[in-house]
Design an enzyme around this catalytic site. Sequence first.
Site, PDB file in Angstrom:
ATOM      1  N   ASP A  64       7.744 -35.101  14.039  1.00  0.00           N
ATOM      2  CA  ASP A  64       6.162 -35.882  14.480  1.00  0.00           C
ATOM      3  C   ASP A  64       5.630 -35.308  14.195  1.00  0.00           C
ATOM      4  O   ASP A  64       3.876 -34.796  14.630  1.00  0.00           O
ATOM      5  CB  ASP A  64       6.427 -37.006  15.559  1.00  0.00           C
ATOM      6  CG  ASP A  64       5.526 -37.831  15.886  1.00  0.00           C
ATOM      7  OD1 ASP A  64       4.386 -38.041  14.186  1.00  0.00           O
ATOM      8  OD2 ASP A  64       4.678 -38.322  16.328  1.00  0.00           O
TER       9      ASP A  64
ATOM     10  N   HIS B  82       4.881 -35.633   9.323  1.00  0.00           N
ATOM     11  CA  HIS B  82       3.748 -37.223   8.861  1.00  0.00           C
ATOM     12  C   HIS B  82       3.747 -35.332   7.955  1.00  0.00           C
ATOM     13  O   HIS B  82       2.845 -34.731   7.584  1.00  0.00           O
ATOM     14  CB  HIS B  82       2.815 -36.888   9.521  1.00  0.00           C
ATOM     15  CG  HIS B  82       2.870 -38.493  10.452  1.00  0.00           C
ATOM     16  ND1 HIS B  82       3.182 -39.492  10.314  1.00  0.00           N
ATOM     17  CD2 HIS B  82       3.956 -38.050  11.810  1.00  0.00           C
ATOM     18  CE1 HIS B  82       3.282 -39.951  11.048  1.00  0.00           C
ATOM     19  NE2 HIS B  82       4.203 -39.328  11.629  1.00  0.00           N
TER      20      HIS B  82
ATOM     21  N   HIS C 164      10.667 -40.552  17.756  1.00  0.00           N
ATOM     22  CA  HIS C 164       9.539 -39.901  18.831  1.00  0.00           C
ATOM     23  C   HIS C 164       9.215 -40.425  20.460  1.00  0.00           C
ATOM     24  O   HIS C 164       8.498 -41.100  21.023  1.00  0.00           O
ATOM     25  CB  HIS C 164       8.124 -39.566  18.325  1.00  0.00           C
ATOM     26  CG  HIS C 164       7.462 -40.859  18.416  1.00  0.00           C
ATOM     27  ND1 HIS C 164       7.514 -42.020  18.918  1.00  0.00           N
ATOM     28  CD2 HIS C 164       6.393 -40.942  16.471  1.00  0.00           C
ATOM     29  CE1 HIS C 164       6.571 -42.958  17.961  1.00  0.00           C
ATOM     30  NE2 HIS C 164       5.951 -41.986  17.040  1.00  0.00           N
TER      31      HIS C 164
ATOM     32  N   HIS D 201      11.899 -36.965  11.273  1.00  0.00           N
ATOM     33  CA  HIS D 201      10.170 -38.015  11.174  1.00  0.00           C
ATOM     34  C   HIS D 201       9.114 -36.860  10.592  1.00  0.00           C
ATOM     35  O   HIS D 201       8.923 -36.024  12.292  1.00  0.00           O
ATOM     36  CB  HIS D 201      10.040 -38.034  12.517  1.00  0.00           C
ATOM     37  CG  HIS D 201       8.916 -38.505  12.932  1.00  0.00           C
ATOM     38  ND1 HIS D 201       8.972 -40.510  13.482  1.00  0.00           N
ATOM     39  CD2 HIS D 201       7.783 -38.644  13.283  1.00  0.00           C
ATOM     40  CE1 HIS D 201       7.860 -40.685  13.858  1.00  0.00           C
ATOM     41  NE2 HIS D 201       7.084 -39.470  13.015  1.00  0.00           N
TER      42      HIS D 201
ATOM     43  N   HIS E 270       8.176 -47.097  14.936  1.00  0.00           N
ATOM     44  CA  HIS E 270       6.929 -46.959  16.650  1.00  0.00           C
ATOM     45  C   HIS E 270       7.157 -48.057  17.473  1.00  0.00           C
ATOM     46  O   HIS E 270       6.219 -49.211  17.222  1.00  0.00           O
ATOM     47  CB  HIS E 270       6.043 -46.701  16.199  1.00  0.00           C
ATOM     48  CG  HIS E 270       4.752 -46.172  17.339  1.00  0.00           C
ATOM     49  ND1 HIS E 270       3.987 -44.581  16.825  1.00  0.00           N
ATOM     50  CD2 HIS E 270       4.290 -46.347  18.154  1.00  0.00           C
ATOM     51  CE1 HIS E 270       3.029 -43.892  17.916  1.00  0.00           C
ATOM     52  NE2 HIS E 270       3.351 -45.380  18.757  1.00  0.00           N
TER      53      HIS E 270
ATOM     54  N   LYS F 166       9.872 -48.456   7.920  1.00  0.00           N
ATOM     55  CA  LYS F 166       8.917 -48.098   9.227  1.00  0.00           C
ATOM     56  C   LYS F 166       8.204 -49.327   9.678  1.00  0.00           C
ATOM     57  O   LYS F 166       7.254 -50.196   8.832  1.00  0.00           O
ATOM     58  CB  LYS F 166       8.241 -46.667   9.549  1.00  0.00           C
ATOM     59  CG  LYS F 166       7.338 -46.402  10.396  1.00  0.00           C
ATOM     60  CD  LYS F 166       7.532 -45.803  11.293  1.00  0.00           C
ATOM     61  CE  LYS F 166       7.377 -45.124  12.278  1.00  0.00           C
ATOM     62  NZ  LYS F 166       6.873 -44.553  13.079  1.00  0.00           N
TER      63      LYS F 166
HETATM   64  N1  LIG Z   1       2.326 -39.439  16.599  1.00  0.00           N
HETATM   65  C1  LIG Z   1       0.990 -39.658  16.413  1.00  0.00           C
HETATM   66  O1  LIG Z   1       0.622 -39.107  17.184  1.00  0.00           O
HETATM   67  N2  LIG Z   1       0.584 -40.167  15.323  1.00  0.00           N
HETATM   68  C2  LIG Z   1       0.791 -39.961  14.284  1.00  0.00           C
HETATM   69  C3  LIG Z   1       1.373 -41.514  14.342  1.00  0.00           C
HETATM   70  C4  LIG Z   1       2.185 -41.694  15.059  1.00  0.00           C
HETATM   71  O2  LIG Z   1       3.855 -40.681  14.342  1.00  0.00           O
HETATM   72  O3  LIG Z   1       2.615 -42.473  15.817  1.00  0.00           O
HETATM   73  C5  LIG Z   1       0.191 -39.588  13.109  1.00  0.00           C
HETATM   74  O4  LIG Z   1       0.263 -39.831  11.697  1.00  0.00           O
HETATM   75  O5  LIG Z   1      -1.317 -39.039  13.302  1.00  0.00           O
HETATM   76 ZN   LIG Z   2       5.135 -40.221  13.908  1.00  0.00          ZN
HETATM   77 ZN   LIG Z   3       4.506 -43.703  15.623  1.00  0.00          ZN
END
Ligand SMILES: NC(=O)N[C@@H](CC(=O)O)C(=O)O
Ligand SMILES: [Zn+2]
Ligand SMILES: [Zn+2]
Length: 359
Positions: A263, A32, A190, A30, A152, A115
Site C-alpha cells: 500500500d 499506488h 491492508h 497492492h 478497501h 477493486k
Molecule cells: N492507504 C491510504 O491511506 N491511501 C491510499 C488509498 C488506499 O489504499 O486506501 C492512497 O491512494 O493514497
Molecule cells: Zn492502497
Molecule cells: Zn485502501
Amino acid sequence: MPMIEQTEERKKAMTSKATTLTITRPDDWHIHLRDGVQLKDTVRDVSRYMGRAIIMPNLVPPATCTDTALSYRDRIMAAEPQGNFEPLMVLYLTDKTTPEEIRKAKATGKIFAAKLYPAGATTNSDSGVTDIENVFPALEAMQEVGMLLLVHGEVTDSSIDIFDRERVFLETKLSKVVDAFPSLKVVLEHITTKDAVEFVEAASDNVAATITAHHLLYNRNHMLAGGIRPHYYCLPILKRNTHQQALIKAATSGNPKFFLGTDSAPHAKDKKEAACGCAGAYTAHAAIELYAEAFEEVGALDKLEGFASHFGPDFYGLPRNSDTITLEKSPWQVPDSYPLGDADVVPIKAGAEIDWKVV
Ligand SMILES: NC(=O)N[C@@H](CC(=O)O)C(=O)O
Ligand SMILES: [Zn+2]
Ligand SMILES: [Zn+2]
C-alpha cells in the site's frame, strides 16, 4: 527443555544473527504508482526488485474501464524501459460497472482484479460504490470468469468511529459478499485489526488479506504520542498495539492467507504536512527491507519468503517468480525525502536507519 523447543530456540538464534537472506523474488500485491510526471519515480522504486505488482486504479479520474486500465498499463511500461517488471492491472468498481465490462477486462489477460472502494472511504474514492448491492451483478460475473475482488474494507458512516470502521465493515458488508459469492476470490486489502485477522482465518480458502510493512512496524502511538506525525497517517488508520501484535502474528504465521501488499501511497510533502493532510504512506523505497525488519524483530526471518514471494502468486493463481534476491545486513540511512515528479515525498523512516539492504 524438550527437544522440539531446543530446535526452535536454535532456529531463532540463527535467524536473529543472519547477515544475508536469499529469497524468491517478491511481488507487491497492492501499490499506488500514481500517474503523469510521478510515474518515473514510483515505477523506478517498485521495479528495483519486485517482479510484479498489483496496481491500484484510484487515479483522477479513476481507471473504471478496460481501455483506461490498459492505457494506464502502457504508461507504466513506458516508465520502466528495462522491461523487468510486470504491472498487474485492476479495474475500479463503480455503481455502474457492468458484467460485460468485467468480461471484457478479463479477456485482455492483463487485468487481474477489480477493486471495491466504498465511496468516500479513502484517497480518490469519490467515484466508488455507494451500496455494495449495486455491484452484485459485476461480482456475479467476476465469480464466473475468475477475476479477484480486492476490497478497501472500511465503512464510511460518519457516526462510526474511525478506529472501528474496518471491524464494522467486516460485520455489515464483507460478510454479505462472501456469503453471496462463495466461489469469488476476495483479498481484504491492508488489514489493520485483530478482527480482520480473525475474519480471514475463519473464512473459506477463497478469502485472503494483504498486510503493509507500516502496519507491522507501527501503531497509533507512533503517529500521535508526543506530537502528530502526518507521514504515519494512512487509511485504514494505524490502530492500538494489540492489533499491531495480531498482524505481526498473522504475517509471520506461515498461513498462506496473509501476504505482502505495501500500500505504498505517495503524496507530495506539502499535501501531507497540512491542516488537512492526505492519507497514505510511502514505503516503496525500502519495501522488502522494512518487512525484513518487522520479521526479524520477532525472530521470524525464515517466514519472510512465503509471505513476500509465495503466497501472493499462489492465491492469484499465477506462477511464483523463478529468480531470487538477496538481502544483506548493512545499515543505511534513508534520505529525508525523495523526488516525486515535480514535488518531493517524505518516505517512512525518513532520516532514520534501516538495517537491511537488497544487494
Ligand atoms: N492507504 C491510504 O491511506 N491511501 C491510499 C488509498 C488506499 O489504499 O486506501 C492512497 O491512494 O493514497
Ligand atoms: Zn492502497
Ligand atoms: Zn485502501
